[in-house]
Design a protein around this motif. Structure first.
Motif, PDB file in Angstrom:
ATOM      1  N   GLN A   1       0.819  -1.214   0.000  1.00 19.37           N
ATOM      2  CA  GLN A   1       0.000   0.000   0.000  1.00 19.37           C
ATOM      3  C   GLN A   1       0.856   1.269   0.000  1.00 19.37           C
ATOM      4  O   GLN A   1       0.741   2.114   0.888  1.00 19.37           O
ATOM      5  CB  GLN A   1      -0.946  -0.002   1.197  1.00 19.37           C
ATOM      6  CG  GLN A   1      -1.932  -1.137   1.162  1.00 19.37           C
ATOM      7  CD  GLN A   1      -2.824  -1.170   2.394  1.00 19.37           C
ATOM      8  OE1 GLN A   1      -2.675  -0.390   3.317  1.00 19.37           O
ATOM      9  NE2 GLN A   1      -3.772  -2.102   2.401  1.00 19.37           N
ATOM     10  N   GLN A   2       1.754   1.389  -0.969  1.00 19.08           N
ATOM     11  CA  GLN A   2       2.588   2.579  -1.164  1.00 19.08           C
ATOM     12  C   GLN A   2       3.583   2.826  -0.021  1.00 19.08           C
ATOM     13  O   GLN A   2       4.128   3.900   0.104  1.00 19.08           O
ATOM     14  CB  GLN A   2       1.710   3.828  -1.323  1.00 19.08           C
ATOM     15  CG  GLN A   2       0.565   3.690  -2.299  1.00 19.08           C
ATOM     16  CD  GLN A   2       0.989   3.975  -3.730  1.00 19.08           C
ATOM     17  OE1 GLN A   2       1.721   4.905  -3.964  1.00 19.08           O
ATOM     18  NE2 GLN A   2       0.516   3.168  -4.661  1.00 19.08           N
ATOM     19  N   GLN A   3       3.785   1.834   0.848  1.00 21.07           N
ATOM     20  CA  GLN A   3       4.711   1.973   1.979  1.00 21.07           C
ATOM     21  C   GLN A   3       5.734   0.837   1.927  1.00 21.07           C
ATOM     22  O   GLN A   3       5.379  -0.307   1.661  1.00 21.07           O
ATOM     23  CB  GLN A   3       3.931   1.906   3.299  1.00 21.07           C
ATOM     24  CG  GLN A   3       4.767   1.789   4.566  1.00 21.07           C
ATOM     25  CD  GLN A   3       5.534   3.053   4.923  1.00 21.07           C
ATOM     26  OE1 GLN A   3       4.982   4.132   4.937  1.00 21.07           O
ATOM     27  NE2 GLN A   3       6.821   2.911   5.200  1.00 21.07           N
ATOM     28  N   ASP A   4       7.015   1.184   2.156  1.00 21.42           N
ATOM     29  CA  ASP A   4       8.063   0.165   2.237  1.00 21.42           C
ATOM     30  C   ASP A   4       8.258  -0.259   3.689  1.00 21.42           C
ATOM     31  O   ASP A   4       8.240   0.580   4.595  1.00 21.42           O
ATOM     32  CB  ASP A   4       9.390   0.707   1.697  1.00 21.42           C
ATOM     33  CG  ASP A   4       9.371   0.862   0.179  1.00 21.42           C
ATOM     34  OD1 ASP A   4       8.582   0.158  -0.485  1.00 21.42           O
ATOM     35  OD2 ASP A   4      10.148   1.685  -0.336  1.00 21.42           O
ATOM     36  N   PHE A   5       8.447  -1.558   3.868  1.00 16.75           N
ATOM     37  CA  PHE A   5       8.681  -2.125   5.191  1.00 16.75           C
ATOM     38  C   PHE A   5       9.963  -2.942   5.176  1.00 16.75           C
ATOM     39  O   PHE A   5      10.267  -3.605   4.187  1.00 16.75           O
ATOM     40  CB  PHE A   5       7.524  -3.045   5.611  1.00 16.75           C
ATOM     41  CG  PHE A   5       6.234  -2.332   5.833  1.00 16.75           C
ATOM     42  CD1 PHE A   5       5.903  -1.828   7.084  1.00 16.75           C
ATOM     43  CD2 PHE A   5       5.339  -2.156   4.792  1.00 16.75           C
ATOM     44  CE1 PHE A   5       4.702  -1.169   7.288  1.00 16.75           C
ATOM     45  CE2 PHE A   5       4.136  -1.508   4.989  1.00 16.75           C
ATOM     46  CZ  PHE A   5       3.831  -1.002   6.237  1.00 16.75           C
ATOM     47  N   CYS A   6      10.685  -2.884   6.274  1.00 16.62           N
ATOM     48  CA  CYS A   6      11.826  -3.764   6.495  1.00 16.62           C
ATOM     49  C   CYS A   6      11.281  -4.995   7.200  1.00 16.62           C
ATOM     50  O   CYS A   6      10.609  -4.891   8.229  1.00 16.62           O
ATOM     51  CB  CYS A   6      12.860  -3.069   7.390  1.00 16.62           C
ATOM     52  SG  CYS A   6      14.151  -4.181   7.991  1.00 16.62           S
ATOM     53  N   GLU A   7      11.549  -6.156   6.620  1.00 17.48           N
ATOM     54  CA  GLU A   7      11.122  -7.401   7.237  1.00 17.48           C
ATOM     55  C   GLU A   7      12.357  -8.158   7.712  1.00 17.48           C
ATOM     56  O   GLU A   7      13.255  -8.435   6.918  1.00 17.48           O
ATOM     57  CB  GLU A   7      10.327  -8.237   6.227  1.00 17.48           C
ATOM     58  CG  GLU A   7       9.108  -8.847   6.823  1.00 17.48           C
ATOM     59  CD  GLU A   7       8.257  -9.572   5.797  1.00 17.48           C
ATOM     60  OE1 GLU A   7       7.078  -9.213   5.698  1.00 17.48           O
ATOM     61  OE2 GLU A   7       8.758 -10.486   5.125  1.00 17.48           O
ATOM     62  N   ILE A   8      12.404  -8.442   8.996  1.00 13.87           N
ATOM     63  CA  ILE A   8      13.478  -9.229   9.590  1.00 13.87           C
ATOM     64  C   ILE A   8      12.862 -10.553   9.988  1.00 13.87           C
ATOM     65  O   ILE A   8      11.959 -10.596  10.826  1.00 13.87           O
ATOM     66  CB  ILE A   8      14.072  -8.544  10.837  1.00 13.87           C
ATOM     67  CG1 ILE A   8      14.512  -7.118  10.523  1.00 13.87           C
ATOM     68  CG2 ILE A   8      15.213  -9.377  11.413  1.00 13.87           C
ATOM     69  CD1 ILE A   8      14.829  -6.286  11.758  1.00 13.87           C
ATOM     70  N   GLN A   9      13.323 -11.629   9.354  1.00 14.26           N
ATOM     71  CA  GLN A   9      12.824 -12.955   9.695  1.00 14.26           C
ATOM     72  C   GLN A   9      13.910 -13.716  10.439  1.00 14.26           C
ATOM     73  O   GLN A   9      15.052 -13.784   9.980  1.00 14.26           O
ATOM     74  CB  GLN A   9      12.447 -13.749   8.447  1.00 14.26           C
ATOM     75  CG  GLN A   9      11.148 -13.340   7.834  1.00 14.26           C
ATOM     76  CD  GLN A   9      10.725 -14.345   6.771  1.00 14.26           C
ATOM     77  OE1 GLN A   9      11.543 -14.926   6.087  1.00 14.26           O
ATOM     78  NE2 GLN A   9       9.430 -14.528   6.632  1.00 14.26           N
ATOM     79  N   LEU A  10      13.555 -14.270  11.580  1.00 10.62           N
ATOM     80  CA  LEU A  10      14.445 -15.133  12.340  1.00 10.62           C
ATOM     81  C   LEU A  10      13.873 -16.540  12.246  1.00 10.62           C
ATOM     82  O   LEU A  10      12.775 -16.794  12.726  1.00 10.62           O
ATOM     83  CB  LEU A  10      14.525 -14.673  13.798  1.00 10.62           C
ATOM     84  CG  LEU A  10      15.589 -15.352  14.644  1.00 10.62           C
ATOM     85  CD1 LEU A  10      16.157 -14.369  15.653  1.00 10.62           C
ATOM     86  CD2 LEU A  10      15.070 -16.579  15.344  1.00 10.62           C
ATOM     87  N   LEU A  11      14.602 -17.412  11.542  1.00 12.62           N
ATOM     88  CA  LEU A  11      14.156 -18.791  11.339  1.00 12.62           C
ATOM     89  C   LEU A  11      15.051 -19.720  12.138  1.00 12.62           C
ATOM     90  O   LEU A  11      16.274 -19.659  12.024  1.00 12.62           O
ATOM     91  CB  LEU A  11      14.225 -19.159   9.853  1.00 12.62           C
ATOM     92  CG  LEU A  11      13.321 -18.332   8.958  1.00 12.62           C
ATOM     93  CD1 LEU A  11      14.155 -17.472   8.044  1.00 12.62           C
ATOM     94  CD2 LEU A  11      12.404 -19.225   8.189  1.00 12.62           C
ATOM     95  N   ASP A  12      14.438 -20.598  12.927  1.00 13.11           N
ATOM     96  CA  ASP A  12      15.225 -21.552  13.696  1.00 13.11           C
ATOM     97  C   ASP A  12      14.875 -22.971  13.273  1.00 13.11           C
ATOM     98  O   ASP A  12      13.980 -23.186  12.456  1.00 13.11           O
ATOM     99  CB  ASP A  12      15.051 -21.341  15.205  1.00 13.11           C
ATOM    100  CG  ASP A  12      13.675 -21.744  15.739  1.00 13.11           C
ATOM    101  OD1 ASP A  12      13.150 -22.805  15.351  1.00 13.11           O
ATOM    102  OD2 ASP A  12      13.133 -21.000  16.581  1.00 13.11           O
ATOM    103  N   GLN A  13      15.606 -23.925  13.814  1.00 20.50           N
ATOM    104  CA  GLN A  13      15.348 -25.334  13.541  1.00 20.50           C
ATOM    105  C   GLN A  13      15.119 -26.082  14.846  1.00 20.50           C
ATOM    106  O   GLN A  13      15.582 -27.201  15.050  1.00 20.50           O
ATOM    107  CB  GLN A  13      16.509 -25.943  12.748  1.00 20.50           C
ATOM    108  CG  GLN A  13      16.624 -25.373  11.359  1.00 20.50           C
ATOM    109  CD  GLN A  13      17.734 -26.000  10.545  1.00 20.50           C
ATOM    110  OE1 GLN A  13      18.090 -27.150  10.737  1.00 20.50           O
ATOM    111  NE2 GLN A  13      18.276 -25.242   9.613  1.00 20.50           N
ATOM    112  N   GLY A  14      14.399 -25.426  15.751  1.00 18.44           N
ATOM    113  CA  GLY A  14      14.070 -26.023  17.037  1.00 18.44           C
ATOM    114  C   GLY A  14      12.822 -26.875  16.951  1.00 18.44           C
ATOM    115  O   GLY A  14      12.438 -27.345  15.880  1.00 18.44           O
TER     116      GLY A  14
END
Length: 178
Positions: free
Chosen positions: A103-116
């Motif tokens: 929607q006309q806005q930029d977002f920073c996405e930080i994904q933390l993926l684990d294998q727990g």
């Protein structure tokens, strides 16, 4: 004398409970933030210094956002600690950075993926005082979500689709100016 001792213990426990509830209520209050321009890569490198045994796998270009580096770092540390406690072996935690346009806005996405072990009960993730940990208090994820919301973003958690483990996603708006 025994009754007096018992009443004293009960009174002390009641005071501890009142103190705990008062502290928890403060978590829901607005948090004072010190917003500055933050390099997400630099922030994650500092966290790597705290957890050298984890060898975080960082992917994605550096993103600069207007945020509070101390609070954001605290959220990431808590999520990393949760990933370790969920049994993610050293060197298996990935941090992915992406820019998402919505929607006309930029977002920073930080994904933390684990294998727990993954999330046991997704419905209760943000329920205050609910925990699956023997030593947990059930306020960490709720506090993380509150902090991210105070920074103008969103925090979500889900089980991974590609393998065993969990994925925490922090989405923060990218502001072009301070």
């Amino acid at each position: 004398p025994r009754e007096k001792e018992a009443l004293s213990v009960i009174e002390e426990r009641c005071q501890h409970l009142r103190d705990f509830v008062a502290r928890y209520a403060q978590f829901q209050q607005p948090i004072h933030t010190e917003q500055t321009l933050v390099s997400v890569h630099a922030l994650i490198e500092k966290i790597q210094g705290i957890y050298p045994q984890q060898q975080l796998l960082l992917q994605g270009q550096d993103i600069h956002i207007k945020s509070d580096p101390v609070l954001l770092q605290q959220v990431l540390i808590n999520l990393l600690k949760n990933a370790e406690e969920a049994g993610s072996p050293p060197g298996t935690i990935e941090l992915n950075l992406n820019i998402v346009r919505e929607q006309q806005q930029d977002f920073c996405e930080i994904q933390l993926l684990d294998q727990g072990q993954g999330i046991i009960n997704e419905d209760n993730l943000f329920v205050p005082f609910y925990t699956t940990k023997s030593q947990g208090q059930g306020i960490g994820l709720n506090l993380c979500r509150h902090i991210v919301e105070q920074l103008g973003g969103q925090l979500s958690l889900r089980n991974r689709m590609d393998r065993m483990g969990a994925c925490a996603t922090i989405r923060l708006p990218i502001t072009r100016s301070l």
